[in-house]
Design a protein around this motif. Sequence first.
Motif, mmCIF file in Angstrom:
data_model
loop_
_atom_site.group_PDB
_atom_site.id
_atom_site.type_symbol
_atom_site.label_atom_id
_atom_site.label_comp_id
_atom_site.label_asym_id
_atom_site.label_seq_id
_atom_site.Cartn_x
_atom_site.Cartn_y
_atom_site.Cartn_z
ATOM 1 N N LEU A 18 19.334 12.177 0.902
ATOM 2 C CA LEU A 18 20.270 13.236 1.269
ATOM 3 C C LEU A 18 19.595 14.603 1.309
ATOM 4 C CD1 LEU A 18 23.386 12.138 -0.828
ATOM 5 C CD2 LEU A 18 23.097 11.966 1.646
ATOM 6 N N GLY A 19 18.690 14.841 0.379
ATOM 7 C CA GLY A 19 18.069 16.157 0.296
ATOM 8 C C GLY A 19 17.041 16.437 1.376
ATOM 9 N N LEU A 20 16.345 15.392 1.817
ATOM 10 C CA LEU A 20 15.234 15.596 2.761
ATOM 11 C C LEU A 20 15.496 14.981 4.125
ATOM 12 C CD1 LEU A 20 12.313 14.873 0.267
ATOM 13 C CD2 LEU A 20 13.227 17.091 0.959
ATOM 14 N N LEU A 21 16.740 14.556 4.367
ATOM 15 C CA LEU A 21 17.056 13.851 5.611
ATOM 16 C C LEU A 21 16.722 14.670 6.850
ATOM 17 C CD1 LEU A 21 18.280 11.520 7.203
ATOM 18 C CD2 LEU A 21 20.541 12.539 6.822
ATOM 19 N N VAL A 22 17.124 15.935 6.872
ATOM 20 C CA VAL A 22 16.910 16.750 8.068
ATOM 21 C C VAL A 22 15.424 16.892 8.375
ATOM 22 C CG1 VAL A 22 17.199 19.046 9.077
ATOM 23 C CG2 VAL A 22 19.082 17.998 7.798
ATOM 24 N N ALA A 23 14.608 17.161 7.349
ATOM 25 C CA ALA A 23 13.165 17.303 7.569
ATOM 26 C C ALA A 23 12.562 16.003 8.075
ATOM 27 C CB ALA A 23 12.485 17.734 6.274
ATOM 28 N N TRP A 24 12.974 14.875 7.499
ATOM 29 C CA TRP A 24 12.446 13.581 7.948
ATOM 30 C C TRP A 24 12.877 13.268 9.371
ATOM 31 C CZ3 TRP A 24 13.818 10.679 2.794
ATOM 32 C CH2 TRP A 24 12.844 10.990 1.832
ATOM 33 N N LEU A 25 14.099 13.657 9.739
ATOM 34 C CA LEU A 25 14.552 13.441 11.117
ATOM 35 C C LEU A 25 13.696 14.256 12.091
ATOM 36 C CD1 LEU A 25 18.450 13.475 10.789
ATOM 37 C CD2 LEU A 25 16.986 11.511 11.283
ATOM 38 N N VAL A 26 13.404 15.503 11.739
ATOM 39 C CA VAL A 26 12.583 16.354 12.607
ATOM 40 C C VAL A 26 11.198 15.741 12.795
ATOM 41 C CG1 VAL A 26 11.400 18.581 12.743
ATOM 42 C CG2 VAL A 26 13.815 18.482 12.113
ATOM 43 N N ILE A 27 10.585 15.307 11.703
ATOM 44 C CA ILE A 27 9.239 14.740 11.783
ATOM 45 C C ILE A 27 9.252 13.408 12.521
ATOM 46 C CG2 ILE A 27 7.342 13.789 10.407
ATOM 47 C CD1 ILE A 27 8.014 15.918 8.281
ATOM 48 N N GLY A 28 10.240 12.548 12.240
ATOM 49 C CA GLY A 28 10.298 11.245 12.890
ATOM 50 C C GLY A 28 10.570 11.337 14.377
ATOM 51 N N LEU A 29 11.549 12.151 14.769
ATOM 52 C CA LEU A 29 11.894 12.259 16.191
ATOM 53 C C LEU A 29 10.774 12.932 16.984
ATOM 54 C CD1 LEU A 29 15.658 13.267 15.914
ATOM 55 C CD2 LEU A 29 14.736 11.085 16.688
ATOM 56 N N SER A 30 10.181 13.982 16.431
ATOM 57 C CA SER A 30 9.070 14.626 17.136
ATOM 58 C C SER A 30 7.883 13.682 17.256
ATOM 59 C CB SER A 30 8.661 15.919 16.423
ATOM 60 O OG SER A 30 8.263 15.663 15.086
ATOM 61 N N GLY A 31 7.637 12.875 16.216
ATOM 62 C CA GLY A 31 6.543 11.909 16.288
ATOM 63 C C GLY A 31 6.774 10.859 17.354
ATOM 64 N N SER A 32 8.024 10.423 17.520
ATOM 65 C CA SER A 32 8.332 9.444 18.562
ATOM 66 C C SER A 32 8.020 9.998 19.943
ATOM 67 C CB SER A 32 9.813 9.042 18.485
ATOM 68 O OG SER A 32 10.060 8.216 17.372
ATOM 69 N N VAL A 33 8.428 11.239 20.185
ATOM 70 C CA VAL A 33 8.159 11.855 21.489
ATOM 71 C C VAL A 33 6.661 12.021 21.706
ATOM 72 C CG1 VAL A 33 8.548 13.893 22.919
ATOM 73 C CG2 VAL A 33 10.401 13.011 21.478
ATOM 74 N N LEU A 34 5.938 12.372 20.637
ATOM 75 C CA LEU A 34 4.505 12.644 20.777
ATOM 76 C C LEU A 34 3.670 11.390 21.014
ATOM 77 C CD1 LEU A 34 4.054 15.408 18.064
ATOM 78 C CD2 LEU A 34 3.912 15.679 20.542
ATOM 79 N N VAL A 35 4.273 10.213 20.885
ATOM 80 C CA VAL A 35 3.564 8.998 21.290
ATOM 81 C C VAL A 35 3.139 9.112 22.763
ATOM 82 C CG1 VAL A 35 3.885 6.535 21.763
ATOM 83 C CG2 VAL A 35 4.627 7.488 19.576
ATOM 84 N N LEU A 343 5.890 0.484 19.358
ATOM 85 C CA LEU A 343 6.375 0.178 18.010
ATOM 86 C C LEU A 343 6.470 1.454 17.173
ATOM 87 C CD1 LEU A 343 7.171 -1.980 15.916
ATOM 88 C CD2 LEU A 343 4.734 -2.183 15.339
ATOM 89 N N VAL A 344 5.468 2.311 17.265
ATOM 90 C CA VAL A 344 5.500 3.584 16.527
ATOM 91 C C VAL A 344 6.648 4.454 17.036
ATOM 92 C CG1 VAL A 344 4.259 5.753 16.156
ATOM 93 C CG2 VAL A 344 3.086 3.570 15.872
ATOM 94 N N LEU A 345 6.835 4.480 18.345
ATOM 95 C CA LEU A 345 7.938 5.259 18.922
ATOM 96 C C LEU A 345 9.284 4.795 18.361
ATOM 97 C CD1 LEU A 345 8.331 6.224 22.659
ATOM 98 C CD2 LEU A 345 10.262 5.316 21.402
ATOM 99 N N LEU A 346 9.497 3.479 18.322
ATOM 100 C CA LEU A 346 10.772 2.940 17.829
ATOM 101 C C LEU A 346 10.945 3.205 16.335
ATOM 102 C CD1 LEU A 346 10.867 -0.461 19.760
ATOM 103 C CD2 LEU A 346 12.195 1.611 20.249
ATOM 104 N N CYS A 347 9.877 3.035 15.574
ATOM 105 C CA CYS A 347 9.992 3.260 14.130
ATOM 106 C C CYS A 347 10.152 4.742 13.800
ATOM 107 C CB CYS A 347 8.781 2.672 13.410
ATOM 108 S SG CYS A 347 8.827 0.866 13.347
ATOM 109 N N GLY A 348 9.690 5.625 14.690
ATOM 110 C CA GLY A 348 9.956 7.042 14.500
ATOM 111 C C GLY A 348 11.430 7.371 14.632
#
Length: 383
Positions: A18-35, A343-348
């Motif tokens: 709950l505390g770090l969800l927003v930061a993890w979403l930003v990092i995960g979604l940006s990482g998916s695009v950067l594939v 696979l990395v894109l999907l897991c992001g």
Amino acid sequence: MLARHRQRWVRLHRWLGLGLLVAWLVIGLSGSVLVLYREALNGLHGAPTQPHSPLQPLTPVNPDAVLHSLQVHHPAFADSWRIEWPLQPGDPVVARYMRPPEAGDRAFAPRMVWLDPAGQGIWHEASWGQEPFSWLYDLHYSLLGDRPGRHAVGVLGLLMLVSLVSGLVLWWPRAGHWRQAWSIKPGAAIERRVYDWHKLVGASSAVVLVLLSVTGVLLTWHTAMEPWLNRVSPLFTPPAPVVSGPPDLPLQQAVRVAQAQFPSATVRWLETAPRDGGVVRVQMWQAGEPSRRFPRTMVWLDAHTGEVLALRDGLAQGAADTAMAWLHPLHNGEVAGWPGRILVLLCGLAPVGLGITGVWRWRHKRHASRHLARRRATGFRPS
């Protein structure tokens, strides 16, 4: 043991999520695009012509013409340029001037220039961060915070590991219950189905997310790790810069000399010497190296005399250098080609599913706790 400490694991997992969800979403979604980072950038700023066939041979790069165009276009830029060879037919040559005036004290903010392989024309240029994908890269790597932001991303990666481990501990099934652990209970209430979806998304993506977290942390703090790695296995040390005279060595000749040292290698990068002289570095890929875009086979040459100053064989490195060479291609999936990248894109995207189901489940639990508290306040005692 788990039953005795289960509530501690639950609280740790819940409040990290709950505390770090927003930061993890930003990092995960940006990482998916950067594939798709390289393809997207080259597609935006490549040749304004029809798409090339993947079977078409690469256009030979003329590094001397490329450097001439860059120097004419930017006569005040007297330091070295890093020139990247195309990977696919139709890709442009991409040059980076690492310390442009607008970079200020930022750790990484090169001027990027896209040229045709023949070096006759500049198609586009931009400062780092002005392009949507380079801005997204900074968001993923440092949350737009430069050096302090990189450290914050490293800490977030470590906490993601803790969250993943705590989730796996809570999910891990008892002997004989593996099938149940991988299923959704039919006809169950919405609360149970949300829980089942949360555990399935987490369990199915956990291995890749752990790999991405570990490699991300190591990439973020690789400089701080090098003294420790050096104790285990000596890291390669590049030759010290030398200035024996003006940079008279033609870049095409530098490439020929470098390829003579590794005849089966393919040129990927060339770093020119500063205008007052120094060292030319040719970076090449050999079959068997994990990253085709960032290989470790290199040749350093004196830009005045053409003398070979140092060699680095990407297939004959020590353990520490080999481990470092695997970090980036593991992190972006390149090591397994397009299947690995997808696979990395999907897991992001997995943090999105985990976040939705996790918050949903937390709301269910909070509602149930409040309901039970109200019933107890009115004198209800569960039997």
